[in-house]
Design an enzyme around this catalytic site. Sequence first.
Site, PDB file in Angstrom:
ATOM      1  CG  ASP A  34      -1.900  -1.122   1.246  1.00  0.00           C
ATOM      2  OD1 ASP A  34      -2.318  -1.570   0.171  1.00  0.00           O
ATOM      3  OD2 ASP A  34      -2.237  -1.585   2.354  1.00  0.00           O
ATOM      4  CD  GLU A 227      -8.652  -4.319  -0.653  1.00  0.00           C
ATOM      5  OE1 GLU A 227      -9.210  -4.399   0.464  1.00  0.00           O
ATOM      6  OE2 GLU A 227      -7.710  -5.049  -0.987  1.00  0.00           O
TER       7      GLU A 227
END
Length: 348
Positions: A34, A227
């Site tokens: 991420d 997401e």
Amino acid sequence: MFSRYLGLPALLFAALAHGYANPIGCSGECVVYDPTVIRRSSDGKYFRFSTGNEISYVTASSLEGPWTAVGSVLPDGSSIDLAGNTDLWVSFTSLSQSLSDSIADPVELTLFHFQAPDVHYIDDLYYVYYAVSTFGSQSSAIGLATSATMELGTWTDHGSVGIASSSSKIYNAIDPSLIEVDGTYYMQFGSFWDDIYQVEMNSAATKTSGSASYNIAYYPDGTHPEEGSYMYQYGDYYYLFYSWGICCDYSDALPASGQEYHIKVCRSTSATGNFVDQDGTACTDGGGTIVLESHGNVYGPGGQGVYDDPTYGTVLYYAYTDITIGYADDQKQFGFNVIDWSTGWPVV
């Protein structure tokens, strides 16, 4: 192991069919999850933040590195009073890789507690938004830490920005991503459950404005595996990038082909809704045009962001599995590609 090698011809075919460019090289500390990237205004040094180790971060003189480890943004954890406010870098458990499997509740597949940071420069301060949560739980909240320099030990934790979830909600309050539109800040967030939501923030982007959140992207089937959203304005459009599919735990067994992580996009002339894909399908009704998927040695790219780099121009950055290195989650690599906007849609 046999199923893994059955999947390789499909990856090679995807590379030939779509012509995706390979990631631009990364050197130094390239293991990442991420990622979010910013360049310090005072000296042009790059900072890259990522999930794990109480928000770990590294620095470099250029986007490709060499990246050097700095430490943790919040080594003592977050002031948010939720389980997971001090995280550990832990192993991933083996979970089913098929989206068609029966799952009582859709869950996040990672065990990281400090998740998916998002960095910005606002009013002479560097903001890092982060999420606190635990595995498989909707007990989640989005927080904020700030620093004037981003140097180690200079971060102040401000706790929750007012975005939180519990089992009574239809979303999960993780994966924050901020955008400023004509002086107004909006936060995108969400993962699985009812996917991607947005809420207006206050003028300092430190708390929500008090307005209700609303859905901007939803996949109606299976576990709703969307997401990690990121919104970027180019020309007259706002582009909503997001990750779709199974992100993790590839070292035990690979998902069915096409069910692994990949990056999609929808666009709108408004930052607050009406996003559609290249075929005109609404992003709230399963729409989404693929920007980047598995190809060649690249498997499961996702956790993306967009950055305007002075050397490369606008780039899409992300984490991915390099199949020549390994499939473990702690082997994911930092990659980026230059975006071609000539068609009005991002092509890498």
